[in-house]
Design a protein around this motif. Structure first.
Motif, PDB file in Angstrom:
ATOM      1  N   GLN A 133      45.619  36.660  46.043  1.00  0.00           N
ATOM      2  CA  GLN A 133      45.728  37.251  44.699  1.00  0.00           C
ATOM      3  C   GLN A 133      45.929  38.765  44.701  1.00  0.00           C
ATOM      4  O   GLN A 133      46.225  39.346  43.653  1.00  0.00           O
ATOM      5  CB  GLN A 133      44.468  36.919  43.892  1.00  0.00           C
ATOM      6  CG  GLN A 133      44.104  35.447  43.862  1.00  0.00           C
ATOM      7  CD  GLN A 133      45.079  34.634  43.019  1.00  0.00           C
ATOM      8  OE1 GLN A 133      45.794  35.187  42.187  1.00  0.00           O
ATOM      9  NE2 GLN A 133      45.133  33.339  43.256  1.00  0.00           N
TER      10      GLN A 133
ATOM     11  N   GLN B 266      48.270  41.139  42.402  1.00  0.00           N
ATOM     12  CA  GLN B 266      48.687  40.460  41.177  1.00  0.00           C
ATOM     13  C   GLN B 266      48.079  41.159  39.957  1.00  0.00           C
ATOM     14  O   GLN B 266      46.907  41.518  39.968  1.00  0.00           O
ATOM     15  CB  GLN B 266      48.221  38.989  41.179  1.00  0.00           C
ATOM     16  CG  GLN B 266      48.806  38.145  42.299  1.00  0.00           C
ATOM     17  CD  GLN B 266      50.311  38.070  42.240  1.00  0.00           C
ATOM     18  OE1 GLN B 266      50.895  37.877  41.172  1.00  0.00           O
ATOM     19  NE2 GLN B 266      50.971  38.246  43.387  1.00  0.00           N
ATOM     20  N   PRO B 267      48.855  41.327  38.888  1.00  0.00           N
ATOM     21  CA  PRO B 267      48.327  41.981  37.683  1.00  0.00           C
ATOM     22  C   PRO B 267      47.574  40.988  36.796  1.00  0.00           C
ATOM     23  O   PRO B 267      47.891  40.818  35.629  1.00  0.00           O
ATOM     24  CB  PRO B 267      49.599  42.488  36.991  1.00  0.00           C
ATOM     25  CG  PRO B 267      50.655  41.519  37.413  1.00  0.00           C
ATOM     26  CD  PRO B 267      50.274  40.996  38.774  1.00  0.00           C
ATOM     27  N   SER B 268      46.594  40.321  37.396  1.00  0.00           N
ATOM     28  CA  SER B 268      45.812  39.313  36.680  1.00  0.00           C
ATOM     29  C   SER B 268      44.337  39.594  36.930  1.00  0.00           C
ATOM     30  O   SER B 268      44.000  40.357  37.835  1.00  0.00           O
ATOM     31  CB  SER B 268      46.154  37.918  37.225  1.00  0.00           C
ATOM     32  OG  SER B 268      45.817  37.859  38.607  1.00  0.00           O
ATOM     33  N   PRO B 269      43.456  38.966  36.152  1.00  0.00           N
ATOM     34  CA  PRO B 269      42.016  39.154  36.414  1.00  0.00           C
ATOM     35  C   PRO B 269      41.649  38.771  37.848  1.00  0.00           C
ATOM     36  O   PRO B 269      40.860  39.452  38.498  1.00  0.00           O
ATOM     37  CB  PRO B 269      41.349  38.207  35.405  1.00  0.00           C
ATOM     38  CG  PRO B 269      42.347  38.046  34.300  1.00  0.00           C
ATOM     39  CD  PRO B 269      43.693  38.143  34.941  1.00  0.00           C
ATOM     40  N   GLU B 270      42.267  37.683  38.353  1.00  0.00           N
ATOM     41  CA  GLU B 270      41.986  37.261  39.733  1.00  0.00           C
ATOM     42  C   GLU B 270      42.439  38.333  40.722  1.00  0.00           C
ATOM     43  O   GLU B 270      41.770  38.612  41.708  1.00  0.00           O
ATOM     44  CB  GLU B 270      42.697  35.943  40.060  1.00  0.00           C
ATOM     45  CG  GLU B 270      42.185  34.741  39.293  1.00  0.00           C
ATOM     46  CD  GLU B 270      42.717  34.674  37.865  1.00  0.00           C
ATOM     47  OE1 GLU B 270      43.689  35.410  37.552  1.00  0.00           O
ATOM     48  OE2 GLU B 270      42.161  33.911  37.058  1.00  0.00           O
ATOM     49  N   GLY B 271      43.604  38.914  40.430  1.00  0.00           N
ATOM     50  CA  GLY B 271      44.138  39.976  41.277  1.00  0.00           C
ATOM     51  C   GLY B 271      43.218  41.181  41.310  1.00  0.00           C
ATOM     52  O   GLY B 271      42.984  41.779  42.363  1.00  0.00           O
ATOM     53  N   MET B 272      42.678  41.526  40.149  1.00  0.00           N
ATOM     54  CA  MET B 272      41.765  42.670  40.063  1.00  0.00           C
ATOM     55  C   MET B 272      40.495  42.397  40.866  1.00  0.00           C
ATOM     56  O   MET B 272      40.004  43.257  41.586  1.00  0.00           O
ATOM     57  CB  MET B 272      41.366  42.925  38.593  1.00  0.00           C
ATOM     58  CG  MET B 272      42.523  43.266  37.669  1.00  0.00           C
ATOM     59  SD  MET B 272      43.361  44.776  38.200  1.00  0.00           S
ATOM     60  CE  MET B 272      44.904  44.609  37.321  1.00  0.00           C
ATOM     61  N   ARG B 273      39.995  41.170  40.721  1.00  0.00           N
ATOM     62  CA  ARG B 273      38.775  40.818  41.461  1.00  0.00           C
ATOM     63  C   ARG B 273      39.006  40.862  42.964  1.00  0.00           C
ATOM     64  O   ARG B 273      38.181  41.384  43.715  1.00  0.00           O
ATOM     65  CB  ARG B 273      38.300  39.420  41.058  1.00  0.00           C
ATOM     66  CG  ARG B 273      37.298  39.433  39.918  1.00  0.00           C
ATOM     67  CD  ARG B 273      36.421  38.194  39.927  1.00  0.00           C
ATOM     68  NE  ARG B 273      37.182  36.968  39.756  1.00  0.00           N
ATOM     69  CZ  ARG B 273      37.592  36.500  38.580  1.00  0.00           C
ATOM     70  NH1 ARG B 273      37.301  37.156  37.476  1.00  0.00           N
ATOM     71  NH2 ARG B 273      38.284  35.385  38.506  1.00  0.00           N
TER      72      ARG B 273
END
Ligand code: C2E
Ligand code: CA
Ligand code: CA
Ligand code: CA
Length: 282
Positions: free
Chosen positions: A207, A210-217
Motif C-alpha cells: 500500500q 497509495q493516496p488512500s487511508p491504507e497507504g497513509m497507514r
C-alpha cells in the motif's frame, strides 16, 4: 517412532547424520525430502542474486543470494522446500553449501555486499560462527562484505543469540533482521541486539505510496520502523518494492536500501566482461 538415519553429504566433504521422523510426514513430503537429499548429492541447487539498491544514489549496494532447486520435475520454490529442510535437519548441509557458494562468488566478483539467509537451525549449530569464519578465510572474502539475514525465530533463546551475534560482529560480519514487523520482537529486545540492518517485510509494501487511508497507514508504519532503526543506528532495507511509486515513497520515508522486482528479479549474476583474460587496451 519410526525413525530413520538420514545421511547427507556436507558441502565441505564428510558426512552429517540426521534423525528424520518418518511417521508424521505425508507421502508428498517424503518424496520432497528424498528429492532434497538427492539434490544435495547431485548438486541440483543454484543461487540466484537479487540487487539491493541504495535509496538515495540508486547505486547497487549488494545482492541477496536466494537458493533455487532445479529438480527432476522442474523448479521447486524455496518457500516449499526450505521449511521441510529446516524440520528434517537437511537445511544444515544445504545452508553450508549456500554460504560457501555465495562467499566464493562474492570473492570473485566485485558485487558489493552479499546477503545470505540463515535459518534458525543453522544459526543454532554449536560451531556456526567458526564455520562462517572458516569459509570467509578459505574463500578470502572481507568479512565486512558478508551480511547474514536472520529471522526472529533465530533469537528465541535471547542469551545465546546475543552471544552468537556478538561473535559475528567481532568477526566483522554484519547481520540483518529479516522479515521485520511480522513477528513479535519487543522494542526492548531489539535495543540490545548487535545487528546492523532491519529488513522491513514485503507485506508492508503493497500500500505504500497509495493516496488512500491504507497507504497513509503503511507509510506511517514504515516511518516508525525507520525512526526506530535510526535510534539504534541501524540501516533499513525495504523489500518487495515493485513499483516506481513505492520506490519514491520509501526513499522519501528514509529507507536506506530498496530491494524488489522494480529494481531486478533474482537471477544469475551478470558475468564480468573480462574473465581470466587481459582487458583489451583502449
Ligand atoms: P526472504 O528471505 O524474505 O526473501 C525474499 C523473497 O521475496 C524471495 O523469494 C524473493 O524472490 C522475493 N521477492 C523479491 N522481491 C520481490 C517483489 O518485488 N515482489 C514479490 N512478490 N516477491 C519478491 P524466494 O526466492 O522464493 O525465497 C523465499 C524464502 O525462502 C526467502 O524469503 C527465505 O526465507 C527462503 N530462502 C531462500 N533462499 C534461502 C537460502 O539460501 N537459505 C535459507 N535458509 N532460506 C532461503
Ligand atoms: Ca532474506
Ligand atoms: Ca525477507
Ligand atoms: Ca520472507
Amino acid at each position: 517412532a519410526d525413525t530413520a538415519m538420514y545421511r547427507a553429504k556436507r558441502a565441505g566433504g564428510g558426512h552429517a547424520f540426521f534423525n528424520v521422523q518418518h511417521d508424521r510426514r505425508t507421502p508428498a513430503e517424503m518424496t520432497l525430502l528424498t528429492g532434497l537429499h538427492h539434490a544435495l548429492e547431485r548438486c541440483e541447487f543454484r543461487l540466484h542474486y537479487q540487487p539491493i539498491i541504495h535509496a538515495v544514489t540508486g547505486v547497487v549496494a549488494g545482492y541477496e543470494a536466494l537458493i533455487r532447486w532445479e529438480g527432476p520435475d522442474g523448479l521447486v520454490s524455496p518457500a516449499e522446500f526450505i521449511p521441510l529442510a529446516e524440520v528434517s535437519g537437511l537445511i544444515v548441509p544445504i545452508g553450508q553449501w549456500v554460504l560457501r557458494e555465495a562467499v566464493r562468488t562474492a570473492a570473485l566478483i566485485p558485487l558489493g555486499h552479499i546477503a545470505v539467509n540463515v535459518s534458525p537451525l543453522e544459526f543454532s549449530q554449536p560451531h556456526f560462527v567458526e564455520y562462517v569464519a572458516r569459509v570467509l578465510c578459505e574463500e578470502n572474502l572481507d568479512p565486512g562484505r558478508l551480511l547474514l539475514e536472520v529471522t526472529e525465530n533465530s533469537l528465541l533463546d535471547p542469551r545465546r543469540a546475543q552471544d552468537v551475534l556478538q561473535d559475528l560482529r567481532t568477526l566483522g560480519v554484519r547481520v540483518a533482521l529479516d522479515d521485520f514487523g511480522t513477528g513479535y520482537s519487543s522494542l526492548s529486545a531489539l535495543a540490545g541486539l548487535p545487528v546492523e540492518v532491519l529488513k522491513i517485510d514485503r507485506s508492508f509494501m503493497a500500500q505504500v505510496g497509495q493516496p488512500s487511508p491504507e497507504g497513509m497507514r503503511a507509510a506511517e508504519l514504515v516511518r516508525a520502523v525507520v525512526a526506530l532503526a535510526r535510534a539504534f543506528g541501524l540501516d533499513t532495507v525495504a523489500e518487495g518494492v515493485e513499483t516506481q511509486v513505492q520506490a519514491r515513497a520509501l526513499s522519501e520515508l528514509g529507507c536506506t536500501f530498496l530491494q524488489g522486482y522494480h529494481f531486478g528479479r533474482p537471477g544469475p549474476l551478470p558475468q564480468p566482461a573480462v574473465h581470466g583474460a587481459h582487458a583489451p587496451v583502449a
